[in-house]
Scaffold this motif. Structure first.
Motif, PDB file in Angstrom:
ATOM      1  N   ALA A  17       0.912  -1.113  -0.049  1.00  0.00           N
ATOM      2  CA  ALA A  17      -0.041  -0.010  -0.016  1.00  0.00           C
ATOM      3  C   ALA A  17       0.873   1.237  -0.083  1.00  0.00           C
ATOM      4  O   ALA A  17       0.391   2.185  -0.672  1.00  0.00           O
ATOM      5  N   ALA A  18       2.145   1.160   0.610  1.00  0.00           N
ATOM      6  CA  ALA A  18       2.746   2.355   0.823  1.00  0.00           C
ATOM      7  C   ALA A  18       3.471   2.681  -0.635  1.00  0.00           C
ATOM      8  O   ALA A  18       3.651   3.613  -0.985  1.00  0.00           O
ATOM      9  N   ARG A  22      -2.604   5.917  -3.916  1.00  0.00           N
ATOM     10  CA  ARG A  22      -3.615   5.336  -3.561  1.00  0.00           C
ATOM     11  C   ARG A  22      -4.993   5.344  -4.279  1.00  0.00           C
ATOM     12  O   ARG A  22      -5.886   4.255  -4.475  1.00  0.00           O
ATOM     13  N   ARG A  23      -5.021   6.328  -5.108  1.00  0.00           N
ATOM     14  CA  ARG A  23      -6.373   6.387  -6.123  1.00  0.00           C
ATOM     15  C   ARG A  23      -5.661   6.465  -7.474  1.00  0.00           C
ATOM     16  O   ARG A  23      -4.978   7.505  -7.589  1.00  0.00           O
ATOM     17  N   ARG A  24      -5.978   5.641  -8.260  1.00  0.00           N
ATOM     18  CA  ARG A  24      -5.448   5.685  -9.631  1.00  0.00           C
ATOM     19  C   ARG A  24      -6.104   6.918 -10.539  1.00  0.00           C
ATOM     20  O   ARG A  24      -5.575   7.857 -10.907  1.00  0.00           O
ATOM     21  N   GLY A  25      -7.268   6.572 -10.904  1.00  0.00           N
ATOM     22  CA  GLY A  25      -7.994   7.394 -11.683  1.00  0.00           C
ATOM     23  C   GLY A  25      -8.523   8.514 -11.041  1.00  0.00           C
ATOM     24  O   GLY A  25      -9.863   8.348  -9.978  1.00  0.00           O
ATOM     25  N   ARG A  26      -8.027   9.541 -10.957  1.00  0.00           N
ATOM     26  CA  ARG A  26      -8.737  10.708 -10.322  1.00  0.00           C
ATOM     27  C   ARG A  26      -9.745  11.381 -10.929  1.00  0.00           C
ATOM     28  O   ARG A  26      -9.518  11.690 -12.097  1.00  0.00           O
ATOM     29  N   ARG A  28     -13.265  14.020 -10.721  1.00  0.00           N
ATOM     30  CA  ARG A  28     -13.644  15.555 -10.850  1.00  0.00           C
ATOM     31  C   ARG A  28     -12.967  16.081  -9.470  1.00  0.00           C
ATOM     32  O   ARG A  28     -12.871  17.167  -9.381  1.00  0.00           O
ATOM     33  N   ASP A  29     -12.411  15.370  -8.606  1.00  0.00           N
ATOM     34  CA  ASP A  29     -11.704  15.740  -7.597  1.00  0.00           C
ATOM     35  C   ASP A  29     -10.281  16.122  -7.708  1.00  0.00           C
ATOM     36  O   ASP A  29      -9.390  16.215  -6.754  1.00  0.00           O
ATOM     37  N   GLU A  30      -9.754  16.063  -8.799  1.00  0.00           N
ATOM     38  CA  GLU A  30      -8.198  16.214  -9.220  1.00  0.00           C
ATOM     39  C   GLU A  30      -7.835  17.529  -8.639  1.00  0.00           C
ATOM     40  O   GLU A  30      -8.489  18.444  -8.420  1.00  0.00           O
ATOM     41  N   ARG A  31      -6.826  17.366  -7.923  1.00  0.00           N
ATOM     42  CA  ARG A  31      -6.096  18.691  -7.098  1.00  0.00           C
ATOM     43  C   ARG A  31      -5.700  19.656  -8.046  1.00  0.00           C
ATOM     44  O   ARG A  31      -4.995  19.441  -8.843  1.00  0.00           O
ATOM     45  N   LEU A  38      -1.254  25.126  -1.759  1.00  0.00           N
ATOM     46  CA  LEU A  38      -1.761  24.858  -0.146  1.00  0.00           C
ATOM     47  C   LEU A  38      -1.163  23.729   0.396  1.00  0.00           C
ATOM     48  O   LEU A  38      -0.716  23.778   1.674  1.00  0.00           O
ATOM     49  N   LEU A  39      -1.105  22.512  -0.394  1.00  0.00           N
ATOM     50  CA  LEU A  39      -0.545  21.243   0.500  1.00  0.00           C
ATOM     51  C   LEU A  39       0.929  21.500   0.676  1.00  0.00           C
ATOM     52  O   LEU A  39       1.516  21.116   1.621  1.00  0.00           O
TER      53      LEU A  39
END
Lengths: 303, 334
Positions: A17-18, A22-26, A28-31, A38-39
């Motif tokens: 998992a590391a 974690r999420r492959r297909g981003r 509509r919530d793509e950053r 901000l991050l």
């Protein structure tokens, strides 16, 4: 948890998992770019706060005068390593180093050996008293030093264990072992039971299985427990300052305090000593911290 | 996660079936348990000798008026026997309800509870925030993580001294505040600011552990759950609320418990930040008890140990309630 199903084989789960995002297909919530700023901004601020006290200590250790911390501007012009040479040549630094290493390594060796066998027993065998033992292990974490330190002082002074390395090692084991056992139980849980069964089928006793098959497989977990024991013993203050009376037997935690007394505070020497202590420990820590996360996770999520 | 344990117990049940006859079962049990008991014996012995016996002994001491003047001691070559006497529950009576009990016990008790709650809330929320940030796909993730772990990597007794220098009257923090024309509190003298500083330093020291544990927990959440949630049209907040938080429950329940216990008993930070003699109002119960037993003359062993017993009782009650609460919510991680 009831909602989660883990399809991957347990031992490799945290490591895998590391590695994978974690999420492959981003969707509509793509950053967006603002999110990234901000991050990174948040992490940079947090990182600076994490770094500041340590960096400040390093900076002060280069200033020649004990009151330089009041005038940090003075340091920049006349940086020197004189504090370091003074600490190494004229203080008990090497005595403290020896005491600290004896006590920490002693705790590590005894603690891990004892904790490993318990962790294995709790992980693999369901015996009467199993739950109570787990409880007890957790509860000993809750024992405040105040309740133990007085009677221990009495008992140890009667046994002549005040001012002795062995005494301190034994005390540290009593606090480090329960948590290590807990941690290792979590790690052993991730080693497939088929391995034990195979060992038993091949005619090994439970002890044999444990020593020959499981311990080698659990090396990363053992390393984490060892490291935990080491830093617990390394950083302990209360018992060390109460039970070690001879200043050549001080551990670092006590020795460092001796620079700062009621009347005189030699902050410059203290800072230099602190840096000398902190650098090797931090380097070592960074080398093992990847394993540490895995180990903690095993202990934390499967504990 | 529980999944693994379930699998494990399933296996073990499988081991026992088919059930043999009663004699065979006894022999099996004996064989199985014999090994188990032999393996836990060292821990039980170590804990019994080093924790159990001192605990009983300490409890006995609380029922006496032992202090450093009447305890057994050796001065030069003369050995003086103990002369303290049994006084029953007087110590507890005095600590909890005595004439100055508020100043000595209850004020510290309230501060300790506040300290624990504030520190754990800060540890957890900051730790979770940072873990969520580190769990994003971003450049320099390893670098950030290394930086953020720093407070944990450097021994506490080193960093607390650094804070002490920074918090000194005209130390770094006040110099910065001064140059910004902000008030410069007396961090190490004024009660309110002492407490503020203590919480701040402890938060700084404790966040990395929480962050790493929660990061581990985040990474063990199955990514398909997020995909499924996204499929169902859950937005970021809903995914956090319904996937991340439940996924973290077992890690959280463990680290929060450990956090409470460790913070409640946090000795080193307050002891090193203020010493035992100054800052009486910023002492939490543990450091206060230590001060009674070792930081004053004559040393009041009996009262110090009585504080210890009280502390342990508080934590035991808390832990059992916590477990009951966890069990009811089906999140038991132990």
């Amino acid at each position: 948890m009831s909602t989660t199903t883990l399809d991957t084989p347990a031992p490799s789960a945290p490591a895998d998992a590391a590695g994978t995002p974690r999420r492959r297909g981003r969707g509509r919530d793509e950053r967006g770019p603002l999110g990234s700023v901000l991050l990174h901004g948040g992490l940079v601020v947090a990182g600076l706060i994490a770094l500041a006290p340590v960096a400040w200590l390093v900076f002060l250790s280069l200033g020649p005068d004990k009151n330089d911390y009041l005038h940090p501007g003075n340091i920049a012009g006349r940086m020197t390593f004189s504090n370091y040479t003074f600490v190494l040549e004229h203080t008990g630094f090497f005595d403290w180093l020896r005491s600290t290493l004896i006590v920490s390594l002693g705790t590590t060796v005894i603690g891990v050996l004892v904790a490993a066998s318990t962790g294995y027993a709790v992980s693999r065998m369901r015996f009467p008293g199993h739950r109570q033992l787990m409880w007890l292990l957790l509860l000993t974490q809750a024992f405040p030093i105040a309740v133990l330190i007085v009677p221990m002082y009495e008992i140890f002074s009667r046994l002549g264990l005040i001012d002795s390395y062995l005494g301190l090692i034994l005390i540290y084991c009593s606090t480090a072992v329960p948590y290590s056992a807990w941690l290792l139980k979590g790690y052993f849980d991730t080693i497939p039971f088929e391995i034990d069964e195979a060992g038993r089928v091949d005619g090994l006793s439970p002890f044999g299985t444990f020593v020959r098959l499981i311990l080698p497989l659990a090396r990363p977990g053992l390393a984490v427990a060892a490291f935990y024991n080491f830093i617990t013993a390394f950083g302990e203050v209360a018992f060390a300052s109460t039970f070690m009376l001879d200043d050549s037997k001080y551990t670092f935690a006590v020795g460092l305090q001796s620079f700062v007394s009621e009347h005189d505070a030699q902050w410059n020497y203290m800072a230099a000593t602190a840096v000398l202590i902190a650098i090797p420990v931090s380097v070592f820590f960074y080398l093992v911290q990847k394993n540490l996360v895995t180990g903690l996770t095993a202990g934390g999520t499967k504990g | 996660m529980t999944v693994v344990i379930d699998r494990a117990t399933g296996k073990r049940h499988g081991d026992r079936a088919p059930r043999p006859g009663p004699v065979g079962r006894l022999r099996n049990a004996y064989q199985k348990y014999w090994y188990a008991y032999a393996m836990i014996a060292p821990v039980v012995v170590v804990l019994g000798v080093l924790v159990g016996y001192p605990l009983l002994r300490g409890f006995y001491v609380t029922l006496t008026d032992a202090n450093s003047l009447n305890s057994a001691r050796t001065i030069g070559v003369n050995h003086i026997d103990a002369t303290y006497k049994f006084i029953g529950l007087d110590n507890y009576q005095d600590i909890l309800f005595g004439p100055t009990s508020y100043d000595r016990f209850w004020s510290h008790f309230l501060w300790t509870v506040f300290w624990t709650a504030a520190c754990v809330v800060l540890h957890y929320s900051i730790g979770l925030g940072l873990a969520l940030m580190l769990n994003q796909r971003l450049r320099g993730r390893t670098f950030y993580r290394l930086l953020l772990v720093l407070p944990w990597a450097v021994p506490t007794f080193v960093t607390v001294f650094s804070w002490r220098i920074m918090l000194a009257d005209s130390g770094l923090i006040n110099q910065v505040l001064g140059s910004l024309h902000l008030p410069q509190p007396q961090w190490l003298e004024d009660t309110f600011w002492q407490r503020f500083a203590a919480i701040m330093v402890n938060t700084w020291c404790g966040v990395p552990f929480m962050m790493l544990s929660l990061l581990g927990g985040l990474q063990s959440i199955d990514s398909t759950l997020y995909e499924a949630a996204e499929m169902d049209g859950a937005n970021a907040w809903q995914r956090f609320r319904h996937v991340t938080l439940p996924g973290l429950r077992s890690v959280s329940s463990t680290v929060v418990l450990l956090g409470v216990i460790w913070t409640f008993n946090q000795f080193a930070i307050i002891f090193l930040l203020f010493g035992t003699t100054s800052a009486p109002d910023a002492q939490i119960l543990v450091t206060w008890a230590y001060r009674l037993g070792f930081g004053q003359q004559p040393r009041d062993y009996a009262q110090s140990a009585a504080y210890g017993v009280l502390l342990l009782s508080i934590l035991t009650v808390f832990t059992s309630f916590y477990f009951r609460w966890l069990k009811r919510n089906d999140q038991l991680a132990v």
